[in-house]
Design an enzyme around this catalytic site. Structure first.
Site, mmCIF file in Angstrom:
data_model
loop_
_atom_site.group_PDB
_atom_site.id
_atom_site.type_symbol
_atom_site.label_atom_id
_atom_site.label_comp_id
_atom_site.label_asym_id
_atom_site.label_seq_id
_atom_site.Cartn_x
_atom_site.Cartn_y
_atom_site.Cartn_z
ATOM 1 N N ALA A 62 0.882 -1.156 0.000
ATOM 2 C CA ALA A 62 0.000 0.000 0.000
ATOM 3 C C ALA A 62 0.931 1.220 0.000
ATOM 4 C CB ALA A 62 -0.849 -0.027 1.255
ATOM 5 N N GLY A 103 0.072 -4.801 0.665
ATOM 6 C CA GLY A 103 -1.133 -4.713 -0.157
ATOM 7 C C GLY A 103 -0.939 -5.380 -1.510
ATOM 8 N N GLU A 106 -1.537 -8.942 -1.006
ATOM 9 C CA GLU A 106 -2.968 -9.132 -0.731
ATOM 10 C C GLU A 106 -3.778 -9.100 -2.030
ATOM 11 O OE1 GLU A 106 -3.061 -6.064 2.427
ATOM 12 O OE2 GLU A 106 -4.189 -7.560 3.553
ATOM 13 N N GLU A 126 3.577 -5.633 7.138
ATOM 14 C CA GLU A 126 2.819 -4.633 7.914
ATOM 15 C C GLU A 126 3.221 -4.575 9.377
ATOM 16 O OE1 GLU A 126 1.613 -6.640 5.667
ATOM 17 O OE2 GLU A 126 0.292 -5.535 4.326
#
Ligand code: NAI
Length: 688
Positions: A62, A103, A106, A126
């Site tokens: 992310a 992300g 993911e 994370e």
């Protein structure tokens, strides 16, 4: 950014993520993925879809710079993008060539299949930012790999290669080449099965975990969390989120999201983000100082002791040539053995290929001949911490180093100018203060002397990056940034001994705060005699009114030099600290209190923590006011990277900025009073 939404290759729509530099899933890229999927779904020529990245990255996460900003929470949220991918009526395959992190991974997990290069790096880092995966990672990954693998990957935060994960269930296929061909073939095979047999597209969400064994595993993990992990809410939250993977998928996603959002605004996560950006910033010189560094391929290290050998190893590891110079053959042999032993143990532990170790060692040129110095682009002196010895060495360096070579000292406390000024070229001299073990510790203080030329400074910073260190610029003042703050902290801890605490009280309070070790355990480990010698050297110039705690001197006088002599503040048996407190030490401390006329009183954990931290904060403010540190965030980097300050507390400046301002100032006044003459109370507050 490329504006083409997808490229049609046969019947496959290839959607290439193209958001330099690393395809972070910021708002713009999230929108683009949805638009590309819509276009591919609407196009009758498309039977299947492959999502891929560019060159080095599928997607590296992310967008951390969006964290905490409205953009991160602007639709489409990452979770919505993933739901869109997962619910596509045409198969979507992730082709993972470079890194797929956070992300990015993911996103791949939401696809109907994943093909990776064996060299791809996949992970969910994370936790290193005080978070848990927030877009289904904790729900989809365990459903694909089982709980053991998922837990290991998320809890470590460390990426693994495609090869390592080949059998994990995460990847459908691992290839050494032909990634796109393999991904397209898988995508079309799924499309065929769907068309011919109505086989539903495989989705992680449809897998089930066995609730009983999963919960048992997570309970065991909860009990195994280390004290430092227990201080960081993300570790417990992760286990909570993983536990929710045994509930219906949407419920689990909701739970993960709640936990993620709670963590996002937590102080530890803010502190860790702060460190992340502070470290990036620290490695950059201010615009006014930026200039091209000099070329460095050959480094000469003078002194092959603890530090010299470590510095030589990291230069060799970085592909540089190293001349290792010692004063005599015996010392040189010892140094070479240190280097050889390092490579031997790395190879036997399977951490390094024998051929790579051999190539590194082949670039080492050990010598006792000063004339060898003329080949060096940069010289690092790491001899005894003694000004006269270092000055003598720099006179030799000045005679032998070529013109234009950068000359560095690894001194911990000495005045870089006093060393530079014995040469005819003080503009070429700077400090490069490595930390021990030099081949492990990432911090490097780059010390700017009065005469240091800008390109010499730039070369020091660039060398730091070449050696994979975190270089931080500091002015030339006693102890630079780190040791100066650490001294103020240690002094305050010694005051607390006189005031009524025992070493174990202080150490426990500070490890409870999250320090890797307490100050007295650290002192015993590094040896009390180093500080003793420095105190003796400084005795003549010490202000007699200064509050001076002589406990360490008394310990040394009794031969208690720390761990290496079997006793210091603590006793050691077989190298291990003996738990029970020591009567000799207690009586020395009681005498010290008595001599200062203090009535001993117990000090509580929070009082100890606050006093120790305030001492750091005050010194940090002084360093900034004096211009020794050029950025407040550099101080945090130094303390976290070099001194075991808990990263999730962000460093002394970050910590100070979380406190109530008025209470902090008042407590600093109180600290100045307790500390007495010799304590300089900084008038300048650490305002953001
Ligand atoms: P050390 O005592 O392990 O090694 C010093 C080496 O320098 C010895 O091998 C000695 O033979 C050699 N040497 C002395 N005079 C020499 C000369 N004239 N020519 C060539 N070689 C000579 O010391 P250590 O711990 O490696 O420290 C070296 C420097 O690094 C000191 O300035 C120290 O303050 C600094 N430093 C040490 C740290 C530590 O944790 N040990 C951390 C950061 C800096």
């Amino acid at each position: 950014m490329n504006t083409t939404l997808f490229e049609l290759q046969g019947a496959v729509a290839v959607i290439t993520l193209d958001q330099p530099p690393v395809n972070s899933l910021g708002h713009a890229l999230r929108q683009r993925i949805v638009a590309a999927l819509d276009a591919a779904l609407a196009d009758p020529a498309v039977r299947a879809i492959v999502l891929t990245g560019k060159d080095k990255a599928f997607s590296a996460s992310a967008d951390v710079s969006e964290f905490g900003s409205p953009l991160q929470l602007a639709e489409p949220l990452l979770g919505q993008v993933l739901a869109r991918v997962e619910s596509c009526s045409k198969p979507v395959i992730a082709a993972l060539g470079g890194v797929a992190l956070g992300g990015g991974l993911e996103l791949a997990l939401a696809c109907h299949g994943r093909v990776a290069l064996d060299t791809a790096r996949l992970g969910l880092p994370e936790i290193l930012l005080g978070l848990i995966p927030g877009a289904g990672g904790t729900q989809r990954l365990p459903r694909l790999t089982g709980m053991d693998t998922a837990l290991a990957l998320i809890q470590s935060g460390q990426p693994q290669s495609g090869r390592q994960l080949a059998e994990s269930g995460l990847l459908d296929q691992v290839v050494t080449e032909g990634l796109m061909e393999a991904a397209k073939a898988l995508a079309l095979a799924l499309a065929d099965q769907l068309a011919k047999h109505g086989t539903p597209l495989p989705r992680a969400r449809d897998q089930q975990l066995d609730p009983a064994s999963t919960q048992a595993l997570l309970t065991r993990q909860r009990e195994k969390l280390s004290p430092r992990q227990q201080l960081q809410p993300a570790y417990t939250a992760l286990l909570d989120a993983l536990a929710a993977a045994t509930t219906p998928f949407e419920e689990g996603l909701k739970r993960e999201r709640e936990l993620f959002l709670r963590l996002l605004n937590s102080t530890p996560a803010k502190a860790l983000r702060n460190q992340f950006f502070a470290e990036r910033e620290a490695a950059k010189l201010a615009a006014a100082l930026q200039t091209n560094p000099r070329f460095v391929q050959t480094v000469a290290v003078i002194g092959a002791g603890t530090m010299g050998a470590g510095i030589a190893i990291c230069a060799l590891d970085a592909g540089l040539n190293v001349i290792l110079l010692e004063q005599d053959e015996a010392a040189l042999q010892r140094g070479c053995q240190r280097v050889a032993e390092h490579y031997r143990s790395r190879v036997s532990a399977g951490k390094l290929k024998a051929s790579v170790a051999a190539a590194s060692e082949a670039r080492l040129n050990p010598s006792t001949d000063w004339a060898q110095l003329c080949q060096a682009d940069l010289v690092i002196e790491a001899v005894f911490e003694d000004l006269a010895v270092k000055q003598a060495v720099f006179r030799q360096i000045d005679l032998h180093a070529r013109m234009g070579a950068v000359l560095a000292t690894n001194t911990s406390y000495l005045d870089v100018d006093a060393i530079a000024n014995v040469t005819a070229r003080p503009q070429e001299v700077l400090g490069l203060h490595f930390f021990s073990p030099a081949n492990v510790m990432k911090l490097l203080e780059v010390v700017r002397g009065t005469h240091t030329a800008p390109d010499v400074l730039a070369t020091g910073m660039a060398l730091g990056r070449t050696l994979k260190k975190l270089p931080v610029l500091t002015g030339n003042a006693f102890g630079f940034i780190g040791n100066r703050i650490y001294n103020a902290y240690r002094k305050q801890c010694e005051f607390m001994l006189e005031d009524g605490a025992w070493p174990e009280d202080v150490d426990r309070a500070l490890t409870d705060f999250g320090f890797a070790m307490g100050p007295f355990a650290v002192a015993d480990l590094s040896g009390l005699d180093i500080a003793w010698r420095m105190r003796q050297a400084a005795a003549a110039s010490r202000d007699p009114r200064e509050r001076y705690v002589a406990i360490l001197d008394r310990l040394c006088e009794q031969g208690r030099l720390g761990r290496k002599s079997g006793a210091g503040y603590y006793n050691y048996e077989g190298g291990k600290q003996v738990k029970s407190s020591d009567a000799v030490v207690r009586s020395l401390i009681e005498q010290a209190s008595q001599q200062r006329g203090l009535t001993r009183r117990p000090l509580g954990t929070s009082e100890i923590q606050r006093r120790a931290l305030l001492a750091m904060v005050n010194e940090a403010a002084l360093l900034l006011a004096e211009g020794v540190a050029s950025r407040a965030s550099d101080i945090d980097v130094v303390l976290v990277q070099g001194y075991g300050f808990p990263r999730w507390e962000g460093g002394p400046v970050f910590w100070a900025r979380q406190q109530d301002r008025a209470a902090l100032e008042q407590d600093l006044d109180g600290l100045a009073e307790i500390s007495g003459p010799g304590f300089v109370r900084c008038a300048q507050a650490l305002t953001p």
